[in-house]
Design an enzyme around this catalytic site. Structure first.
Site, short mmCIF file in Angstrom:
data_model
loop_
_atom_site.label_atom_id
_atom_site.label_comp_id
_atom_site.label_asym_id
_atom_site.label_seq_id
_atom_site.Cartn_x
_atom_site.Cartn_y
_atom_site.Cartn_z
CB SER A 7 44.09 49.89 46.97
OG SER A 7 45.59 49.33 46.77
CB CYS A 51 51.63 47.35 37.45
SG CYS A 51 53.60 47.29 38.25
#
Length: 553
Positions: free
Chosen positions: A468, A119
Site C-alpha cells: 500500500s 481514490c
C-alpha cells in the site's frame, strides 16, 4: 464538433428526440456536449461527496457555454478491499474504468471530458482514458481527507492498521484501538497521507491535466468547490482552443511527473500508474528512466507514512506548485510545457512559494539527495523491484537475512500474528503479482502488523505483489518477473539468504545463477487461483509490473 455525429442534420432527428426526452432544449443540444465522469458512490469515503464536485463542474460548464452530460464510473476502496479477495479487483478495476469511459465517450460523441475521481485506481484509470481518447480533458479530484490530532500524533487510516498489530503484541489496549478507529478517518476525502490516491492526484497537477491545488486542497474546503467550477469553465477553453490530451501528456510532462514523484516521496504504486498512463499516450517510461530521475532528484517531503506530516500540511506549506518551484531552482523541471490552465508549467509555479520549510525542505537542504522511490535489481528481480526509500528506516537500507517464504498474503498474516517472524527475517510473499494474484493485491495488513509490533527496523518484506501507499518500512514490491511467470522469486526456499542494498539498488539471493536455473527447470506453475469471470480474463492479458501491469495488445 465530435458531437455533431449525434445531433446534426435531418438523419439525427431520432437522436435529438432522445436528448429531449431528458429535458434538454434545442439550445442545450446545439452547444458542445461535455462528458462529466463522476465516480461518486456510497462505498468509498473519498467519493461520498463527489456529487457536490460534479454539480460545481456542471455549473462551470454551463457558465462557459457548454452542456454537461454526467455519467458514472466504478470505484474500489482499497482500504475496505484490503486483506481479502476483494483486493484482487482493485488494480484490475483500473482497466475497467478506462474501458468504460472510452465506450461512453465514443458511443455518445462527446466533445470533451471532465473527470472526477479521487481514490487509488480511479485516478489513473481516468487519466488512462483521457490519454487514449485524446480529446480535451481535465481532472478535478475530490480532495484529501483531513487528519485529526489525538494525543501526540495526527491519525490516518494507516494508524488503525498499525494499531491492530500493536494490540496483537500487547502494546495497545482494545480501548485505545477503538479511539484510533473512531478518529483516524474523520470524514470525506482520500485518506490523508501521501498514499496512492493523493500521490496520483498530486501528479495529475504535475502532468498538467489538473488545475493547481487539485492534489492538496482538502475535500471539505469551499476552495475545492471553486476549483471544480473553474475546471468546468476551463474545459470549454480547452475545447475552443483545440487543446487535446496529447498536447499536454508529452514525454517531458512524464519526466516532470517522475521528478516531483521522487521529491514528494509518493506511493510506489505510481511506478505502476505513470507507465500505464504513458503507454496510453504513446510515451515510453520505464523503471530505468525512473531510477535515473531518482538519482538526481532530492527528496523534499516526508509525508505520512514516511513522516508525521499529512496532505493538509503540504497544502498549508504551498502545495505541489511550491514543491515544483523549489525543484526549478536547480533546473530539474521542464517549465515550457502547456497545462490545462492555459499557461505553461513555469507560469503556473512562478509565484508559488514555500510557506513552511519544515514541511517542504529547501532544495539545498533536502532529506536526501536522491528521490523517495528506489528501483532495485539483481538475480532476485532481473526486471526490477520498487521500494519507497523515504519510508525505510536507516537501519534497513542495507539488510541481509534468511528468507521466510509464503505463497499468499493470508498465510503471512497468520505467521506474523502468530509470532513466527523474528528479527532479521526477510519475508517473501509470492504468487501475488498481476497474473498470479491475480490482480496484484495491495498488502497493508502484513506491513502494518510488522510496524505495529515494532519490527519495521528489523524485518524486510519482499513481494511480486504490491504494498500500500500507506506502507512504511523495508517493504519491496513489484518484483519482476513475478512468480507466476517463472521469475526467480518462484524458486526461493526457506532459509535462502537475501541481500538488500537500497542505496546501491540491489536485491539479490545468495545463490549461483546455475542453482537458480536448476531450480527453475524443475519449477511448474501452479493452477490459477481464479478460473472464471473478469479476473480470469484479466490474468490472461495482464503484463508485468515492470511495464505498468497494462493489458496485452
Amino acid at each position: 464538433m465530435r458531437s455533431d455525429s449525434v445531433k446534426k442534420g435531418l438523419e439525427k432527428a431520432p437522436h435529438r428526440s432522445l436528448f429531449k426526452a431528458m429535458g434538454l432544449t434545442d439550445e442545450e443540444i446545439n452547444r458542445p456536449l461535455i462528458g462529466v465522469v463522476n465516480a461518486q458512490n456510497e462505498v468509498i469515503p473519498g467519493h461520498i461527496h463527489l456529487d457536490k464536485i460534479a454539480e460545481a463542474v456542471k455549473a462551470g460548464i454551463r457558465m462557459a457555454g457548454g452542456t454537461p452530460l454526467e455519467f458514472p464510473a466504478i470505484g474500489v476502496c482499497d482500504g475496505i478491499a484490503m486483506g481479502h479477495i476483494g483486493m484482487k479487483y482493485s488494480l484490475a478495476s483500473r482497466e475497467l474504468i478506462a474501458d468504460s469511459i472510452e465506450a461512453m465517450t465514443i458511443a455518445h460523441g462527446l466533445d470533451a471530458l471532465v473527470l472526477i475521481p479521487n481514490c487509488d485506481k480511479i485516478v489513473p484509470g481516468m487519466l488512462m482514458a483521457a490519454a487514449r481518447l485524446d480529446i480535451p480533458a481535465i481532472v478535478i479530484s475530490g480532495g484529501p481527507m483531513l487528519s485529526l490530532r489525538k494525543g501526540d500524533r495526527d491519525l490516518d487510516l494507516n494508524s488503525v492498521f498499525e494499531a491492530v498489530g500493536a494490540v496483537k503484541v500487547g502494546r495497545m489496549s482494545d480501548e485505545e484501538l477503538l479511539e484510533v478507529e473512531d478518529n483516524a478517518c474523520p470524514g470525506c476525502g482520500s485518506c490523508s497521507g501521501m498514499f496512492t490516491a493523493n500521490s496520483m492526484n498530486c501528479l495529475s497537477e504535475v502532468l498538467g491535466l489538473a488545475l493547481p491545488g487539485n492534489g492538496t486542497i482538502p475535500a471539505v474546503y469551499a476552495e475545492r468547490i471553486r476549483l471544480a467550477k473553474m475546471a468546468g469553465m476551463k474545459i470549454m477553453e480547452l475545447l475552443n482552443k483545440g487543446i487535446k490530451s496529447s498536447d499536454i501528456l508529452t514525454p517531458k510532462a512524464f519526466e516532470n511527473a517522475l521528478t516531483v514523484d521522487m521529491a514528494l516521496g509518493c506511493s510506489t504504486n505510481s511506478m505502476l500508474h505513470l507507465p500505464a498512463i504513458a503507454h496510453e499516450a504513446g510515451v515510453e517510461i520505464n523503471l530505468d528512466i525512473a531510477n535515473e530521475i531518482s538519482s538526481k532528484t532530492p527528496n523534499l517531503c516526508k509525508l505520512a507514512p514516511a513522516g508525521p506530516h499529512h496532505i493538509q500540511d503540504l497544502y498549508q506549506a504551498g502545495g505541489v506548485q511550491a514543491v515544483m518551484n523549489e525543484l526549478s531552482k536547480k533546473d530539474l523541471l521542464h517549465l515550457d510545457l502547456p497545462t490545462v490552465t492555459g499557461k505553461t508549467v513555469g507560469e503556473n509555479i512562478k509565484n508559488a512559494k514555500v510557506r513552511d520549510y519544515n514541511i517542504i525542505k529547501p532544495i539545498d537542504k533536502p532529506y536526501s539527495t536522491t528521490g523517495g522511490i528506489a528501483v532495485l535489481r539483481g538475480n532476485l528481480a532481473p526486471d526490477g523491484a520498487v521500494v519507497k526509500r523515504s519510508a525505510v528506516a536507516q537501519e534497513m537500507l542495507v539488510h541481509r537475512g534468511p528468507a521466510r517464504v509464503f505463497e499468499s498474503e493470508e498465510s503471512v498474516i497468520k505467521a506474523i500474528h502468530g509470532g513466527e517472524i523474528k528479527k532479521g527475517d526477510v519475508v517473501v510473499i509470492r504468487y501475488e503479482g498481476p497474473k498470479g494474484g491475480p490482480g496484484m493485491r495491495e498488502m497493508l495488513s502484513p506491513t502494518s502488523a510488522i510496524c505495529g509490533m515494532g519490527l519495521d527496523k528489523d524485518v524486510a518484506l519482499i513481494t511480486d505483489g504490491r504494498f500500500s501507499g500507506a506502507t512504511r518500512g523495508a517493504s519491496i514490491g513489484h518484483v519482476s518477473p513475478e512468480a507466476m511467470e517463472g521469475g526467480p522469486i518462484a524458486v526461493i526456499r526457506e532459509g535462502d539468504i537475501i541481500n538488500i542494498n537500497i542505496p546501491k539498488g540491489k536485491l539479490e539471493v545468495e545463490l549461483s545463477q546455475e542453482e537458480i536455473n536448476r531450480r527453475l527447470a524443475e519449477w511448474k506453475a501452479p493452477e490459477p487461483k481464479v478460473k472464471k469471470g473478469y479476473l480470469a480474463r484479466y490474468a490472461k492479458l495482464v503484463t508485468s509490473a515492470s511495464t505498468g501491469a497494462v493489458l496485452k495488445n
